[in-house]
Scaffold this active site. Structure first.
Site, mmCIF file in Angstrom:
data_model
loop_
_atom_site.group_PDB
_atom_site.id
_atom_site.type_symbol
_atom_site.label_atom_id
_atom_site.label_comp_id
_atom_site.label_asym_id
_atom_site.label_seq_id
_atom_site.Cartn_x
_atom_site.Cartn_y
_atom_site.Cartn_z
ATOM 1 N N GLY A 169 0.910 -1.140 0.366
ATOM 2 C CA GLY A 169 -0.104 0.065 -0.153
ATOM 3 C C GLY A 169 1.138 1.967 -0.207
ATOM 4 N N GLY A 170 0.635 2.126 0.708
ATOM 5 C CA GLY A 170 1.544 3.241 0.696
ATOM 6 C C GLY A 170 2.667 3.183 0.646
ATOM 7 N N GLY A 404 19.376 8.041 -34.728
ATOM 8 C CA GLY A 404 18.528 8.705 -34.351
ATOM 9 C C GLY A 404 19.533 9.084 -32.504
ATOM 10 C CB ALA A 405 21.041 5.626 -30.766
#
Ligand code: HXC
Length: 510
Positions: A169-170, A404-405
């Site tokens: 949970g938290g 692109g790298a």
């Protein structure tokens, strides 16, 4: 008066016992230290100052009015790590499973507020079952207060979480909003809902380890940044990490005395790159030979190993290192590697830590698995992170910088300040074979012609010089002098200033 002092000592002793001797014994039997023992190990000896030792919960439902334990399941305070102030809280699993009540939340938010006010790092040691079930919405509200403070402090002070027991949970969502999460192998777990709930809801049978153990979170989910064998090792490594980190986003990086000559040359680097461009080599060797005393703190070392991220020092000052690793998937950029590196770059940028990038990347990984998984969006995260960074960026291309790298990996075009290449660098749209097969498609049947075209392409583009001729590379450097060149570049860039237009915040592709 003596009575009062004795009574205080008694109350303190009672509070220090937490959930009692039996539960402490059970904690030890599980191979876990208690909250207080952990704090002692994390902080410099004798430096811990505790807050709120006598705080108790105020709930009355389910017989809770008869079950009050001073401290209420969390030990909070401050102390020092190698002389530098940090704030700390440690969940006490022996008290209601470390679960969070309204009063427990108030102890946490007090320490979060103090850390932020003092601009000092905060470390949370987690061993807790989330919201205190007997308190219901009061506990949920308490978590909300903690979460909000995690976010406000993000990018202002370093926040570190160490998961040292079963957490739900938290107690997993608050760590998830901090900068770094470390786990302890075989005895710490992180899940939003535990195995019992999973069984009820999905009919899936799964152990805690399979659902949220250190292996899962360091190799599959990437939720955790590292894992250690036991509490002691984890806490000592967190001390080591804190030594690398600035106290806050204004202080600048810490500087420690360095006995490693910044001008040290390493002739072995001249032969690091194999003659065959398709043969791998270990980029970690270069990192270790460049940073001071080969001291490198790796982040996410076993996740997306095709990219390496971590902290080192040059001339005693912290730098963030991002490096493609040719040993794994040829150092290709895929979704996981892009996300991993983007988060690291953003941490460094938020805390004014200069970034040194070592580049050997054949491009982005092609294929349906990557495209369906959102490679465009994840790759864009790294491109975005580098482009928005205003910290000093020093890049060294050791071998491939394709497609692109090339742009993404802190190229000059997106903000690289000093960009070097080794003579072995190949800066091109793609490898020669792939390029020739596209632009000379008509010759594909003719092996001789293709070989000649490939050679022609290699001679023209497979070097650093086309980029250097355009000024995209500032200098082609000798591999053996890489440390000296980086050290000088970082020294020159120390007072870098950049102006950006005002905005509320950016919109990084999440
Ligand atoms: C009150 C709790 C508790 C909780 C554990 N305990 N979790 N008490 N509230 N949330 C108590 C147990 O009753 C027990 O008390 C002691 O802690 C030790 O727990 P065990 O179950 O015996 O230990 P273990 O078998 O190791 O299991 C640990 C555990 C499990 C995995 C954490 O206790 C568990 O699943 N707890 C509930 C987790 C949960 O669902 N929490 C609420 C999440 S919601 P005794 O007296 O017997 O020693 C939440 C909201 C936040 O957190 C919002 C998120 C966005």
């Amino acid at each position: 008066m003596k009575d009062m002092l004795e009574r205080l000592e008694e109350r303190r002793a009672q509070a220090r016992l937490g959930g009692g001797a039996k539960r402490i014994e059970a904690q030890h039997a599980r191979g876990k230290l208690t909250a207080r023992e952990r704090i002692e190990l994390l902080l410099d000896k004798g430096s811990f100052e505790e807050f709120d030792m006598f705080v108790e919960h105020r709930s009355t439902d389910f017989g809770m009015d008869k079950a009050k334990i001073p401290g209420d399941g969390v030990v909070t305070g401050w102390g020092t790590v190698n002389g530098r102030t940090i704030f700390v809280f440690a969940k006490d699993f022996t008290v209601f499973g470390g679960s969070l009540s309204e009063a427990h939340a108030q102890k946490l938010t007090k320490i979060q507020d103090m850390a932020l006010k003092m601009r000092a790092p905060i470390v949370g040691l987690f061993d807790a079952g989330g919201a205190r079930i007997q308190e219901g919405v009061a506990a949920l509200g308490g978590y909300g207060e903690v979460f909000k403070r995690n976010v406000i402090a993000s990018g202002v002070i370093p926040q570190i979480s160490v998961i040292m027991g079963p957490c739900a949970g938290g107690d997993v969502y608050s760590p998830a909003m901090t900068d770094f999460i470390f786990m302890v192998r075989d005895r710490s777990y992180m899940f939003v809902t535990g195995p019992d709930v999973v069984k009820t809801v999905t009919n899936e049978t799964v152990t805690s380890e399979e659902l949220g153990g250190a292996k899962v979170h360091t190799t599959k989910s990437s939720v955790a940044d590292g894992a250690y064998d036991n509490d002691v090792e984890a806490l000592l490594q967190v001390r080591r990490l804190i030594d690398f980190l600035p106290a806050n986003n204004m202080d600048g990086v810490p500087e420690i005395p360095s006995f490693d000559d910044p001008a040290r040359v390493d002739n072995s680097l001249d032969t690091l790159i194999p003659d065959n461009p398709n043969k791998p080599y270990d980029m970690k060797e270069l990192i270790l030979k460049v940073v001071d005393e080969a001291d490198f703190f790796e982040i996410q070392g076993v996740y997306a190993k095709n990219i390496i991220t971590g902290f080192g020092r040059v001339e005693g000052r912290t730098v963030g290192i991002v490096a493609n690793q040719p040993m794994v998937l040829a150092g290709v950029l895929d979704s996981d590697a892009s996300r991993k590196a983007a988060r690291f770059v953003r941490f460094c940028d938020a805390f004014n830590i200069p970034i040194v990038t070592f580049e050997d990347v054949p491009g982005f990984l092609p294929g349906t698995a990557q495209e369906y998984g959102g490679l465009i969006k994840h790759g864009a995260k790294l491109l975005f992170a580098y482009s928005e960074a205003t910290v000093p960026l020093v890049t060294v291309i050791t071998r491939k910088a394709f497609g692109g790298a090339y742009d993404v990996m802190a190229s000059k075009h997106i903000g690289g300040d000093v960009n070097y290449a080794w003579p072995t660098a190949q800066i091109a749209v793609m490898g020669a074979k792939g390029a020739v097969e596209i632009i000379f498609r008509q010759d594909i049947g003719d092996a001789e012609k293709i070989a000649a075209r490939t050679k022609e392409y290699e001679d023209r583009f497979m070097s650093p010089f086309v980029a250097a001729e355009r000024g995209y590379i500032d200098e082609v450097i000798m591999p053996h002098s890489t440390r000296r060149r980086i050290a000088r570049a970082l020294a020159m860039l120390r007072h870098k200033e950049t102006e950006r237009p005002w905005k509320k915040h950016d919109n990084i592709p999440l």
